[in-house]
Every structure is written in C-alpha cells, then in structure tokens.
Design an enzyme around this catalytic site. Structure first.
Site, PDB file in Angstrom:
ATOM      1  N   LYS A 286      44.572  33.002  38.619  1.00 58.04           N
ATOM      2  CA  LYS A 286      44.098  35.189  37.783  1.00 58.04           C
ATOM      3  C   LYS A 286      44.875  35.672  38.478  1.00 58.04           C
ATOM      4  O   LYS A 286      46.144  35.669  39.029  1.00 58.04           O
ATOM      5  CB  LYS A 286      43.245  35.198  38.754  1.00 58.04           C
TER       6      LYS A 286
HETATM    7  N1  GLU Z   1      37.642  35.288  33.737  1.00 57.46           N
HETATM    8  C1  GLU Z   1      36.660  34.713  33.093  1.00 57.46           C
HETATM    9  C2  GLU Z   1      36.401  34.203  34.468  1.00 57.46           C
HETATM   10  O1  GLU Z   1      36.825  34.866  35.099  1.00 57.46           O
HETATM   11  C3  GLU Z   1      36.798  33.480  32.604  1.00 57.46           C
HETATM   12  C4  GLU Z   1      38.067  32.913  32.594  1.00 57.46           C
HETATM   13  C5  GLU Z   1      39.090  32.466  31.526  1.00 57.46           C
HETATM   14  O2  GLU Z   1      38.431  31.763  30.698  1.00 57.46           O
HETATM   15  O3  GLU Z   1      40.152  31.061  31.795  1.00 57.46           O
HETATM   16  O4  GLU Z   1      35.579  33.449  34.357  1.00 57.46           O
END
Ligand code: GLU
Length: 416
Positions: free
Chosen positions: A106
């Site tokens: 993240k």
């Molecule tokens: N931000 C989204 C989540 O928290 C998608 C992450 C992604 O597609 O890599 O799942």
C-alpha cells in the site's frame, strides 16, 4: 507501531484471533506480523504560488511471498505509516483470500488533494513515483487507485515509470484508463464485488435483495457503484452519507440522480430527493444491510450498539474496530469483512495485470464473469471455513488467508 488504538494494532488483533485457532507456529507468526519493507520518501513539489512544499509519502510492501506486492495509493491528510502498514497487511490477506498470485502493499501521501490544482497533483504524483521507482515494477510491486486517487493519477504514475525505464510499461500499475491498458470493468469492480457479497450473504441468511433496505456510508468509487448495482438488483438504498452530510428517503433514493448531484456538487449533501441526514446517523438507520464504504475506524464500540442492520458489508478497508466487530457478532449481525467484501477491485486489477502482460484484452462481459466466479469462490471458501471452525466471517477469512500464505512460506523455506 503496533501501539494501542493504532490501525496496525487492530489488524494484528484480527490476525491473532485467527492465528491462535490455526495454532500457527511462532516463526511463521512472527514473519507474517512484520512488514517486509517500509519506504518513506520526501516529495518536493513546486506549488502554483511558486513556493516549494515537501510532501511525505510511504510505500509499504507487507508481504511478497505469493508474488509482487499489490495495493493502492491513497492521498489524504490523515495518512500515517501505521495506517499504510495496516492497509498493506490487509492487501496481503485480501489477495490470499481471492487466490491472486500477489503479496500485499500500500502507498500513501500526506496531502489534501481537495486543495490542490491538477498541475500540483500531477507534479506530486510524478515525484512520488520517481522517489519509489526502484521498488516498483510489474514483477515487484504494482500500485492502483485508492482513496482520492483515480485513473488519471495512475496514467501519470505509469508514464513516469515508463519514461524512467525507457519503454512503455502497462503492467506497472492497475486502474489505468482503458485507452492505455486499463481493464474494462475495473472502475466498477470493487462496488460490483460488494454487491455480489451482499447478494451471496442475503441468500445464505434467507432474504431477498429485492426490497431489502440499504444504508451506505461513503459515495466514492466503492459506495456509489455498490449502491447503483444493489438498486439494479431491486434493493432500496434508503440512506447515503459522506463526510459533508447525507440524505434519507424511506422509499429508496434515486441513485442515478444522486450520482448526477455528486458529479456537480462533490457531495451527497443537499440532494433534494430525500431529507437531510447527519453523517453520524447512517449507522443507526433501520435497514437490512449497512455498507461502510469510506475510511477505517467508523464503526466503533461507541456506535456499534446503534446498528440495526442484520448484514454489514465492508466496502472500506478496516471500517469496523475489533471491539465493535465483537459487539456486532455477539448480537448476531453477519459481517462480511473487508478482505473478502471489497476484494473485487484487486481481483479485476489482477485481470488488468494479466491482460497487460499478454497484450490481449477481454470484453467487459468476460471480466465481469470472471469477477463473479472469483467472488463467489472466495465467499464460499470463507463461509465453509466459518462453519468448519464455528467462527465469524472475519476470523474465517483470516484463517483462509493465513493458511495460504503460511503454506507457501513453509514450502519456500528459509533463505540464509
Ligand atoms: N485500493 C483497492 C483496495 O484497497 C484496490 C487495490 C488494487 O487494485 O491493487 O483493495
């Protein structure tokens, strides 16, 4: 970092409940509760007024055992390393629950995008990308959108990386515009997965989505699409709030009209198709289904008692604190945890990455069908585990995820 009250602390508490039931060996336990890499960068940006601001950015690669780190980038004034680490851990468990060949990562940048111009956002995005460039790549770490980031930001991210490596790299980031290697259906995927989770849960609990009442907190990419798709299934979306206020209509809100209002005013507040609703009152609405689709730490031990819904579908990451979750579970509320309920987004990110690497693109129907299969498989695996161990759905999802990551960790063995 795992201090009391921290988001990472909440993640650890959830992890520990499941790890104990699994009788997880101490070594693997330690490995799975430490972030593999935490990168902190300073991003200088020349603002429109000519002054230089320095923004702090993070990228955490929590676990890369199953494949490249995967997870979004969030732009928010409240971003902290603790929060990004928890979100990276949740991505690890989410990818494992959805059986994707990814680890979890993240990113976050401390900034207030609502107060920044398009040029400033582009400059920040390019500088943040440049600062973390050695750590990312299609085989290393693949970012995506999250809170306050979108397709345009992914386009700048992809361009900056591509210029740096000297060729166009589509698979370095997902959630891109379709014209530059994005996947059809990606924008709607998280909301669609939330709808599928609600539908499967309602079926299991024995009620119909048609005519069921729904309250949604947050009307961004997740909440708005979930509301739209649930309304298309015949559910009545009676309440919607965002950080500026909300609306209530017992007969069901007109979701396309609400979406048009939000496109103009950037908030659901002031929508004339219902009465005004205070943001905090969303949790106590007399509804069948409650969908927190905003930020973490929204359902806490102070407001969990107000929840009247029998079903909570976590569109956001970490919206329910561990204490609130216990209170809801004790009262018989069926909670579908974030790492299952919102896995639709990263699942279609996986499909996007696969399409980019093949250079061969699927129809929207194909994407949606594969998403449907993935979500139903994940839901069934977690439900079976919940029944087998006689635990709640969150603990079951962690059991599924930890088992998958731990198995490969053991198989790969220790390097030096
Ligand atoms: N931000 C989204 C989540 O928290 C998608 C992450 C992604 O597609 O890599 O799942």
């Amino acid at each position: 970092m795992a201090g009391h009250g921290s988001v990472f602390g909440a993640m650890l508490q959830e992890f520990e409940g499941a790890a104990r039931i699994l009788n997880l060996d101490q070594g693997i336990w330690k490995m799975l509760t430490h972030p593999r890499r935490q990168i902190v960068v300073s991003c200088p940006v020349q603002m429109d007024n000519g002054e230089i601001e320095v923004f702090t950015g993070y990228r955490v690669q929590y676990n890369i055992t199953l494949g490249p780190a995967k997870g979004g980038i969030r732009y928010h004034p409240g971003v902290t390393l603790d929060e990004v680490s928890a979100l990276a851990a949740w991505m690890t468990w989410k990818c494992a629950v959805a059986q994707l060949p990814f680890g979890g990562g993240k990113g976050g940048v401390i900034c207030d995008p609502t107060k920044m111009s398009r040029r400033e956002l582009e400059a920040l995005t390019r500088r943040y990308t440049a600062e973390i460039i050695d750590a990312i790549g299609p085989d290393k770490d693949v970012p995506a959108p999250d809170v306050n980031t979108n397709e345009q930001i992914m386009a700048w991210f992809s361009d900056t990386y591509s210029m740096h490596v000297g060729h166009t790299s589509t698979a370095v980031v997902t959630g891109k515009p379709v014209e530059m290697g994005g996947s059809l259906g990606r924008r709607e995927a998280t909301g669609r997965g939330v709808m599928i989770s609600a539908r499967e849960s309602a079926r299991y609990l024995g009620f119909a989505l048609k005519g069921a009442t729904v309250a949604v907190q947050g009307f961004g990419n997740v909440g708005a699409i979930a509301a739209q798709l649930l309304a298309e299934e015949g559910a009545l979306i009676v309440g919607v709030t965002d950080w500026q206020g909300g609306v209530y209509n017992a007969a069901g809100l007109d979701i396309p009209a609400l979406q048009a209002h939000v496109a103009r005013h950037k908030t659901v507040a002031g929508f004339t198709g219902g009465e005004a609703l205070a943001a905090a009152d969303i949790f106590g609405l007399p509804v069948d289904i409650l969908i927190p689709a905003a930020l973490e730490n929204q359902i806490t031990d102070t407001n969990a008692g107000q929840v009247k819904a029998r079903l909570v579908i976590e569109g956001a990451n970490g919206p329910t604190t561990p204490a609130a979750h216990q209170a809801l579970h004790a009262r018989g509320v069926f909670v579908v945890p974030d790492i299952l309920a919102n896995a639709g987004g990263v699942s279609v990110s996986y499909f996007e990455w696969v399409q980019d690497r093949h250079g061969y693109f699927w129809s929207e129907r194909e994407v949606n069908e594969r998403l449907e299969t993935k979500m139903v498989q994940a839901f069934d695996a977690v439900l079976k585990t919940a029944q087998h161990y006689n635990v709640d759905m969150r603990t079951a999802a962690y059991i599924v995820a930890i088992n998958r990551v731990a198995t490969v960790t053991r198989m790969r063995g220790m390097y030096a």
